[in-house]
Structure formats: C-alpha cells, structure tokens
Design an enzyme around this catalytic site. Sequence first.
Site, PDB file in Angstrom:
ATOM      1  N   ASP A 237      69.238 -51.889 -50.930  1.00 25.15           N
ATOM      2  CA  ASP A 237      70.381 -52.588 -51.514  1.00 25.15           C
ATOM      3  C   ASP A 237      70.859 -53.609 -50.499  1.00 25.15           C
ATOM      4  OD1 ASP A 237      72.683 -53.497 -52.689  1.00 25.15           O
ATOM      5  OD2 ASP A 237      73.380 -51.505 -53.307  1.00 25.15           O
ATOM      6  N   GLU A 239      72.792 -56.273 -51.315  1.00 25.03           N
ATOM      7  CA  GLU A 239      73.964 -56.858 -51.994  1.00 25.03           C
ATOM      8  C   GLU A 239      73.527 -57.879 -53.047  1.00 25.03           C
ATOM      9  OE1 GLU A 239      76.513 -56.582 -53.674  1.00 25.03           O
ATOM     10  OE2 GLU A 239      77.807 -56.068 -51.999  1.00 25.03           O
ATOM     11  N   ASN A 240      74.098 -57.688 -54.228  1.00 28.59           N
ATOM     12  CA  ASN A 240      73.715 -58.467 -55.410  1.00 28.59           C
ATOM     13  C   ASN A 240      72.218 -58.369 -55.661  1.00 28.59           C
ATOM     14  OD1 ASN A 240      76.386 -59.389 -55.850  1.00 28.59           O
ATOM     15  ND2 ASN A 240      76.092 -60.861 -54.188  1.00 28.59           N
ATOM     16  N   GLY A 314      77.999 -51.371 -52.438  1.00 25.63           N
ATOM     17  CA  GLY A 314      78.794 -52.024 -51.408  1.00 25.63           C
ATOM     18  C   GLY A 314      80.216 -52.316 -51.840  1.00 25.63           C
ATOM     19  N   ASP A 315      80.371 -52.619 -53.151  1.00 23.76           N
ATOM     20  CA  ASP A 315      81.703 -52.934 -53.682  1.00 23.76           C
ATOM     21  C   ASP A 315      82.368 -51.698 -54.275  1.00 23.76           C
ATOM     22  OD1 ASP A 315      80.158 -52.468 -55.899  1.00 23.76           O
ATOM     23  OD2 ASP A 315      80.509 -54.411 -56.841  1.00 23.76           O
ATOM     24  N   HIS A 436      82.430 -27.315 -73.049  1.00 16.67           N
ATOM     25  CA  HIS A 436      83.072 -27.269 -74.355  1.00 16.67           C
ATOM     26  C   HIS A 436      84.045 -28.430 -74.502  1.00 16.67           C
ATOM     27  CE1 HIS A 436      86.903 -25.622 -72.795  1.00 16.67           C
ATOM     28  NE2 HIS A 436      86.150 -24.926 -71.961  1.00 16.67           N
ATOM     29  N   ASP A 455      85.870 -27.358 -68.219  1.00 18.78           N
ATOM     30  CA  ASP A 455      85.175 -27.201 -69.505  1.00 18.78           C
ATOM     31  C   ASP A 455      83.721 -26.777 -69.300  1.00 18.78           C
ATOM     32  OD1 ASP A 455      87.535 -28.046 -70.681  1.00 18.78           O
ATOM     33  OD2 ASP A 455      86.768 -30.007 -71.317  1.00 18.78           O
ATOM     34  N   HIS A 483      77.036 -18.368 -80.394  1.00 23.22           N
ATOM     35  CA  HIS A 483      76.408 -19.151 -81.460  1.00 23.22           C
ATOM     36  C   HIS A 483      76.997 -18.704 -82.790  1.00 23.22           C
ATOM     37  CE1 HIS A 483      73.715 -15.857 -82.808  1.00 23.22           C
ATOM     38  NE2 HIS A 483      73.694 -15.538 -81.528  1.00 23.22           N
ATOM     39  N   ASP A 508      76.874 -12.151 -80.973  1.00 26.06           N
ATOM     40  CA  ASP A 508      76.726 -13.616 -80.856  1.00 26.06           C
ATOM     41  C   ASP A 508      77.144 -14.127 -79.477  1.00 26.06           C
ATOM     42  OD1 ASP A 508      75.971 -13.552 -83.505  1.00 26.06           O
ATOM     43  OD2 ASP A 508      77.777 -14.522 -84.277  1.00 26.06           O
TER      44      ASP A 508
HETATM   45  O1  AHR Z   1      87.290 -27.194 -75.801  1.00 27.32           O
HETATM   46  C1  AHR Z   1      88.695 -27.075 -75.648  1.00 27.32           C
HETATM   47  C2  AHR Z   1      89.307 -28.325 -75.092  1.00 27.32           C
HETATM   48  O2  AHR Z   1      89.052 -29.412 -75.961  1.00 27.32           O
HETATM   49  C3  AHR Z   1      88.710 -28.802 -73.796  1.00 27.32           C
HETATM   50  O3  AHR Z   1      89.220 -28.125 -72.682  1.00 27.32           O
HETATM   51  C4  AHR Z   1      89.106 -30.240 -73.781  1.00 27.32           C
HETATM   52  O4  AHR Z   1      88.204 -31.035 -73.062  1.00 27.32           O
HETATM   53  C5  AHR Z   1      89.122 -30.642 -75.246  1.00 27.32           C
HETATM   54  O5  AHR Z   1      90.342 -31.241 -75.581  1.00 27.32           O
HETATM   55  O1  AHR Z   2      73.309 -54.978 -54.728  1.00 29.41           O
HETATM   56  C1  AHR Z   2      73.604 -54.138 -55.803  1.00 29.41           C
HETATM   57  C2  AHR Z   2      75.090 -53.931 -55.944  1.00 29.41           C
HETATM   58  O2  AHR Z   2      75.699 -55.110 -56.394  1.00 29.41           O
HETATM   59  C3  AHR Z   2      75.862 -53.605 -54.716  1.00 29.41           C
HETATM   60  O3  AHR Z   2      75.744 -52.270 -54.273  1.00 29.41           O
HETATM   61  C4  AHR Z   2      77.250 -53.847 -55.198  1.00 29.41           C
HETATM   62  O4  AHR Z   2      78.104 -54.178 -54.140  1.00 29.41           O
HETATM   63  C5  AHR Z   2      77.098 -54.984 -56.187  1.00 29.41           C
HETATM   64  O5  AHR Z   2      77.698 -54.639 -57.403  1.00 29.41           O
END
Ligand code: AHR
Ligand code: AHR
Length: 518
Positions: A237, A239-240, A314-315, A436, A455, A483, A508
Amino acid sequence: MFKPPWIRSVRRALLAAGATAALAAGLLTATAAPSQAAAQGPCDIYAAGGTPCVAAHSTTRALYAAYNGPLYQVRRASDNATLNIGLLSAGGYANAAAQDTFCANTSCVITVIYDQSGKGNNLSQAPAGGAAGGPDNLANAFEAPVTVGGHEAYGVYVAPGTGYRNNNTNGTATGDQAEGEYAIFDGTHFNGGCCFDYGNAETSSTDTGNGHMEAIYFGNSKSWGYGSGNGPWIMADLENGLFSGVNQHLNSGDPTVTNRFLTAMVKGGPNQWAIRGGDAQSGSLSTYYSGVRPNVSGYNPMHKEGAIILGIGGDNSKGAQGTFYEGVMTSGYPSDATENAVQANITAAGYNSGSTSTGSLSPGSRISLQATTSPCCTTDYLRHDDADTKVVISTISSSSSATDKSDATWIVRAGLANSSCLSFESANAPGQYLRHYNYELYLNTDNGGSTFAQDATFCPTTGNSGVGHSFQSVNYPTKYIRHYNYTAYIASNGGSNAWDSTSSWTQDTSWLTASPWN
Ligand code: AHR
Ligand code: AHR
C-alpha cells in the site's frame, strides 16, 4: 490455564462417557513444553544484517533473544482494569495463561501492542482520520487463538472497524529512506475492503498523496492493483494504490496466497522495492516482485511519513479484516539473505492453528451442529443459506455438495461479547458469524459493535432435552438456538413468537456437536 467451567464439565462428561482419549485431549490445551529462549530472534537477524528493527510487534513471542518486557496490554470489560501480558521467559513465548485468568468470566480487548525494539513505537487504538469514522475498535483478545512452539498464544483479530496506529514514531523510514517490513498473517482471514495493512503510513491519519505510505497489504481488493488468481494477494500500500508490481493493475507474478500462517514482506528504498512471501510454517520465501518503483507518477521518490498502522489504510479506511501475529519494520533495505534467515526463524518458531481438535466446543475447533429432533430432523445440520443471509437446517450427507457441507461447518470462537461463552464463525464466509436479529438467526459480518457481539454470543449448556448441548443467547438468556419449520431462531419455552412454541422445544434446542462436514 483457566478453563471456563463449561469446558471442564463437558470434559468430565466426555470422560465419564468413555469418550476416546483423542477427543478428550481435543478439549484440553496442549501441555506446554518447557519454554526455551531462541538463540536469535528475527530482530537479532536483521541487526546482524545491518538493517536493525525500529519497530517490533508481536502478541505471541519475543522478537529478540534478550527481550523480556511486555508484549501487549489487555483491558477487561468488567472493571476496565488493564494487564500487561509478558513472556514465559526472556526471548520466549507469550504468557497467554495470564490473559485467560485476568479475563475469566468477562471479555477483554487488546489496548496496546508494545514495541520490542526499544524505540517506543507502540501501537494503540487508531484515532479518527480522513476516512469516515473512528476512533477505531480494539481487537477482541480471544478471537485468534494459536499455539507457537506448543505454547498457547493469541493473535490480533481485526474485524472491520478495528485498527491500531502510532503517529508519533521514532526511527522509522521517512521520505525516500529504505526500510524492510514483514508480518505474519492468517492467510485464510481477509476481505476486499480497504485496507488490511501493517507498516509505514501518514502521521496525520489522512491521505496526503501518492508515495506517502509504504505498508504491507493483505487481502483480495481489486480496487487498485492485484495479482494472478482470485486473491488474496500480498501487495504494497503506497497510498492511493495497492501495488502488486510495477504496473498499476495486474502483475501476474504476484500469486494468490492462502497459507493458514503467511509470511508477508515488503521492502523499499530509492527506486527499488520488493514483495516477498512464504508459508510461515515451513519452506522458504519466494520473490513476487523486485524492481523499480511503479510506473505511475508520485511514487519515485517516495514521501514516507513514518507513522505505523495495523489493520487500516493510511487515511484510517477501516473496511478490511485480517489477523496479525507479529511484524517488524527495519531501518535500511534488508538483503534477501537476511530475510531468508528471518523466514527460517519464523518456521522454527512453530506456529500452529489453535484448533487442537475438530468436533469439539473449544475455540478454534471446526464443528457441525446436528439437530436431535426425532423423527423429522436427525440427519439435519445447522447451516447458512446461499440464497439469503438466513440460517436453516437441512439434511447433509457424504454425498452433499461441497458448498452444502461448508455451509454446515462452523469455526468455534470465544464469545465475541463474553469469552466464557462461544460464537460461531462460518467456515466458508470468514468474518461472518451466526447472530440473532429480531430473534431470528442470520449469518452477518462482525461489525465490531457491542450489539453484534452480544447477538452473536451463546453460552453452551447441557442439552435442554438431556442430549447434547443447548446454546443460550447471552443477551436473551431465556432463549436458546432453536430450529422451527427448518429455520433457525432464538426461542424461549413458550412465548410470543410462533417459534417459542412449547411443542418439541427441548428437542429443537438440543444439538449434537459433530465432526465438521468440511
Ligand atoms: O434478536 C433480538 C434483537 O433484535 C437483537 O438483539 C437486535 O439486534 C435486534 O433488534
Ligand atoms: O492506497 C490505498 C488506500 O487509499 C490507502 O490505504 C488509503 O489511505 C487510501 O484510501
């Protein structure tokens, strides 16, 4: 080491039932061999080659033969107390048992990964940056269990949203200065998000232009460069751009690599850089690219800034996932011979999957979960659907398709919300867990949030019918994985949802932990 009470009771039950020694052993952590300090660590080898480490990070082992300080720090949820995790002996392996004891019956995150080089280049929670969101999440300290040289240890499991950084470093390469970098990753845990990186990046956490970073990337993003096959690839990587060689897009010399433990290397100096890689468990390194800087403007000379990132771009782009075990950055361009000696040190360290067994409820194990309701369903297994994100049961047999078998295979993980309980990661959709939502089960990507973690966390109990195991929802403790009409839910024994029906509820909600179909 600490064993959650249910592991102890499962083990007792197995022993009482006369289960084979092999299966029982699978539930125990391998007995640690006497800890032996290596004669040399990777950073001793780099120093001997004239390219000393200026950053050395590992949650599993010392990277110098003489290092005897802390490897990382964990923070537990119950009281926010922190603990430094050190070594069993100088130059040796992590004292993971200290983490097990400290985090028992609560959960822990990794707060600091210490720099062993003496330069003070520690990694901690990445701050907000140019990309949306942040500060980043911290890694669950239990999600990447391994053994190293027979010793239990934990890696850094980066779910999307997780990231570490140091923007105020000492001694790392800047401008066009030369550096080497290696990291050991889990070659089976990746995605196409931006960007699972380790190495040199901007000190401002923003994108300051081409050539302002030089980090190792691992994943299957094709947004910039890519290699042969479908990925994942080791790239740089810069950058860009993720670069797989001299060209901006395809460089077919950069192969798809998927070793469970993967050595990934990037090094760069004035108009010269290389990508190398290998199996961290055995064998030597291959060179995937070595040559001049990319034929795109802005990367020669480089404008490295010397910050250090882990798990992010990097960003501070943080859509990526992966697992990190150890890595270093050097001052100077390491020779291939030095890197080959480091690879020999890595393979000798003895990384092994924490999965000591299959078919058991130990974190790291692969299992399938078989329904016990007679007569409808005893050849049925819990599996995710391919058409949607639902979780269902269906018959699986030796003649089922490879996809069906994989869909019915789960990797047992320490509970995302409570390490005394469990989570189930799909064997063929890394980073996606059984969870869930509105009391139905789905397979979804871990978004790093605490609702998701709860969950997706289930506490194993003796089967409600007296057979096998039941899996109690950690945030709805009257409800268990069930189930109903071949679809999976969390259900109480009587309640307002159709699937809370008392008829067959005990059967179940009772499951056999079977050998994994895949
Ligand atoms: O499954 C029950 C609840 O439903 C979970 O905790 C939540 O992520 C969703 O609102
Ligand atoms: O170079 C790939 C990515 O481009 C870098 O990690 C990030 O800084 C930018 O979005």
